[in-house]
Design a protein around this motif. Structure first.
Motif, PDB file in Angstrom:
ATOM      1  N   UNK A   1      -9.587  -2.313   3.650  1.00 53.34           N
ATOM      2  CA  UNK A   1     -10.318  -1.109   3.255  1.00 53.34           C
ATOM      3  C   UNK A   1      -9.724  -0.435   2.025  1.00 53.34           C
ATOM      4  N   UNK A   2      -8.436  -0.650   1.769  1.00 54.29           N
ATOM      5  CA  UNK A   2      -7.812  -0.018   0.610  1.00 54.29           C
ATOM      6  C   UNK A   2      -6.359  -0.427   0.497  1.00 54.29           C
ATOM      7  N   UNK A   3      -5.758  -0.166  -0.673  1.00 50.13           N
ATOM      8  CA  UNK A   3      -4.376  -0.575  -0.895  1.00 50.13           C
ATOM      9  C   UNK A   3      -3.755   0.233  -2.025  1.00 50.13           C
ATOM     10  N   UNK A   4      -2.493   0.567  -1.854  1.00 53.29           N
ATOM     11  CA  UNK A   4      -1.675   1.144  -2.920  1.00 53.29           C
ATOM     12  C   UNK A   4      -0.659   0.099  -3.353  1.00 53.29           C
ATOM     13  N   UNK A   5      -0.511  -0.105  -4.647  1.00 53.43           N
ATOM     14  CA  UNK A   5       0.453  -1.060  -5.184  1.00 53.43           C
ATOM     15  C   UNK A   5       1.467  -0.352  -6.076  1.00 53.43           C
ATOM     16  N   UNK A   6       2.721  -0.759  -5.967  1.00 52.99           N
ATOM     17  CA  UNK A   6       3.776  -0.332  -6.888  1.00 52.99           C
ATOM     18  C   UNK A   6       4.259  -1.580  -7.616  1.00 52.99           C
TER      19      UNK A   6
ATOM     20  N   UNK B   1       4.230  -7.295  -8.485  1.00 57.74           N
ATOM     21  CA  UNK B   1       4.325  -6.334  -7.384  1.00 57.74           C
ATOM     22  C   UNK B   1       5.733  -6.139  -6.869  1.00 57.74           C
ATOM     23  N   UNK B   2       6.007  -4.926  -6.389  1.00 60.84           N
ATOM     24  CA  UNK B   2       7.280  -4.619  -5.747  1.00 60.84           C
ATOM     25  C   UNK B   2       7.093  -4.032  -4.363  1.00 60.84           C
ATOM     26  N   UNK B   3       5.913  -3.437  -4.127  1.00 55.18           N
ATOM     27  CA  UNK B   3       5.639  -2.798  -2.836  1.00 55.18           C
ATOM     28  C   UNK B   3       4.140  -2.593  -2.723  1.00 55.18           C
ATOM     29  N   UNK B   4       3.617  -2.718  -1.504  1.00 59.58           N
ATOM     30  CA  UNK B   4       2.236  -2.316  -1.300  1.00 59.58           C
ATOM     31  C   UNK B   4       2.054  -1.694   0.076  1.00 59.58           C
ATOM     32  N   UNK B   5       1.071  -0.854   0.156  1.00 61.26           N
ATOM     33  CA  UNK B   5       0.643  -0.260   1.429  1.00 61.26           C
ATOM     34  C   UNK B   5      -0.850  -0.511   1.535  1.00 61.26           C
ATOM     35  N   UNK B   6      -1.263  -1.299   2.541  1.00 61.76           N
ATOM     36  CA  UNK B   6      -2.668  -1.653   2.662  1.00 61.76           C
ATOM     37  C   UNK B   6      -3.206  -1.257   4.029  1.00 61.76           C
ATOM     38  N   UNK B   7      -4.534  -1.136   4.086  1.00 63.22           N
ATOM     39  CA  UNK B   7      -5.207  -0.661   5.285  1.00 63.22           C
ATOM     40  C   UNK B   7      -6.296  -1.666   5.652  1.00 63.22           C
ATOM     41  N   UNK B   8      -6.229  -2.209   6.883  1.00 64.75           N
ATOM     42  CA  UNK B   8      -7.139  -3.270   7.304  1.00 64.75           C
ATOM     43  C   UNK B   8      -7.858  -2.860   8.588  1.00 64.75           C
TER      44      UNK B   8
ATOM     45  N   UNK C   1      -2.299  -0.079   9.426  1.00 60.27           N
ATOM     46  CA  UNK C   1      -1.636   0.172   8.145  1.00 60.27           C
ATOM     47  C   UNK C   1      -0.444  -0.764   8.009  1.00 60.27           C
ATOM     48  N   UNK C   2      -0.290  -1.387   6.834  1.00 62.96           N
ATOM     49  CA  UNK C   2       0.775  -2.349   6.562  1.00 62.96           C
ATOM     50  C   UNK C   2       1.607  -1.855   5.379  1.00 62.96           C
ATOM     51  N   UNK C   3       2.939  -1.853   5.540  1.00 66.32           N
ATOM     52  CA  UNK C   3       3.849  -1.558   4.442  1.00 66.32           C
ATOM     53  C   UNK C   3       4.684  -2.805   4.174  1.00 66.32           C
ATOM     54  N   UNK C   4       4.672  -3.278   2.928  1.00 68.53           N
ATOM     55  CA  UNK C   4       5.388  -4.500   2.587  1.00 68.53           C
ATOM     56  C   UNK C   4       6.168  -4.313   1.285  1.00 68.53           C
ATOM     57  N   UNK C   5       7.475  -4.547   1.342  1.00 64.53           N
ATOM     58  CA  UNK C   5       8.283  -4.589   0.135  1.00 64.53           C
ATOM     59  C   UNK C   5       8.353  -6.034  -0.349  1.00 64.53           C
TER      60      UNK C   5
ATOM     61  N   UNK D   1       6.432  -3.578   8.010  1.00 60.81           N
ATOM     62  CA  UNK D   1       6.202  -2.452   8.903  1.00 60.81           C
ATOM     63  C   UNK D   1       4.703  -2.300   9.096  1.00 60.81           C
ATOM     64  N   UNK D   2       4.261  -2.359  10.362  1.00 58.84           N
ATOM     65  CA  UNK D   2       2.834  -2.291  10.674  1.00 58.84           C
ATOM     66  C   UNK D   2       2.609  -1.190  11.702  1.00 58.84           C
ATOM     67  N   UNK D   3       1.635  -0.337  11.429  1.00 64.69           N
ATOM     68  CA  UNK D   3       1.209   0.688  12.386  1.00 64.69           C
ATOM     69  C   UNK D   3      -0.212   0.346  12.801  1.00 64.69           C
ATOM     70  N   UNK D   4      -0.400   0.010  14.088  1.00 58.60           N
ATOM     71  CA  UNK D   4      -1.699  -0.455  14.538  1.00 58.60           C
ATOM     72  C   UNK D   4      -2.616   0.700  14.918  1.00 58.60           C
ATOM     73  N   UNK D   5      -3.900   0.364  15.063  1.00 63.18           N
ATOM     74  CA  UNK D   5      -4.885   1.368  15.456  1.00 63.18           C
ATOM     75  C   UNK D   5      -4.611   1.926  16.854  1.00 63.18           C
TER      76      UNK D   5
END
Length: 204
Positions: free
Chosen positions: A121-126, A137-144, A158-162, A173-177
């Motif tokens: 659904x969306x993603x932030x990239x660093x 890429x160095x880091x992303x936070x995505x929403x599935x 929500x997924x956080x990946x370095x 790091x994953x935070x589930x629904x």
């Protein structure tokens, strides 16, 4: 804007050339400011206060701030610190500043389509600059999406990946629904589950 459009329609002698910008309509109606509209059906439009083209709109709909060659729908470039700030002012406690990422399961911008499970659904990239002198890429936070959409809410993980120097740290790091947290796994069965890829045990 209407005044500037009328000026462009009525003034047939207001064309001038600036270095790197070509020919266009030049207006200095405001103090220390210029509006430059390049000629031709596919030429970009420049807004150049103080003579520098701070804002550019291309014929493909891209907008550049600080750059005349935007690579994205909105591209901000600046030497030194660059900030994008959204502020709200209200005496009502429930009013807040909001930044939204929205997705529709439709290619038509005039209609909405219900999103499905498994869709990103969306993603932030660093990003930084790699050894090949390209953006990497160095880091992303995505929403599935994780489940069928309801009438008022969409179940989402929500997924956080370095990154290492070679790859993403998948599912770091994953935070589930369902409110569960997974480290190293996208499907935690407990409130907190840690999965270690190498070795027999995970250390907390």
């Amino acid at each position: 804007i209407v005044q500037l459009l009328q000026m462009g329609l009525n003034n047939t002698h207001g064309y001038a050339g600036l270095p790197g910008l070509g020919m266009g309509l030049l207006s200095s109606d405001a103090p220390n400011g210029f509006l430059i509209t390049a000629t031709g059906p596919t030429a970009p439009i420049y807004i150049a206060p103080g003579g520098f083209p701070w804002v550019t709109m291309t014929s493909t709909g891209r907008i550049g701030v600080g750059t005349t060659t935007p690579s994205y729908m909105i591209d901000v470039e600046k030497s030194g610190a660059a900030d994008i700030v959204v502020s709200t002012h209200s005496i009502i406690g429930s009013v807040e500043a909001t930044f939204k990422l929205q997705k529709s399961k439709s290619s038509n911008i005039l209609s909405l389509g219900t999103t499905l499970t498994g869709e990103d659904l969306g993603r932030f990239d660093v990003l930084g600059v790699g050894s090949g002198v390209t953006r990497v890429p160095g880091f992303n936070m995505k929403f599935r999406q994780d489940g069928a959409a309801g009438a008022s809410f969409v179940p989402t993980d929500a997924y956080l990946e370095t990154c290492t120097s070679a790859a993403y740290n998948t599912n770091q790091l994953v935070l589930t629904t369902g409110g569960k947290v997974g480290i190293g796994t996208s499907t935690p069965a407990q409130s907190l589950e840690v999965y270690q890829v190498s070795g027999d045990t995970a250390k907390i």
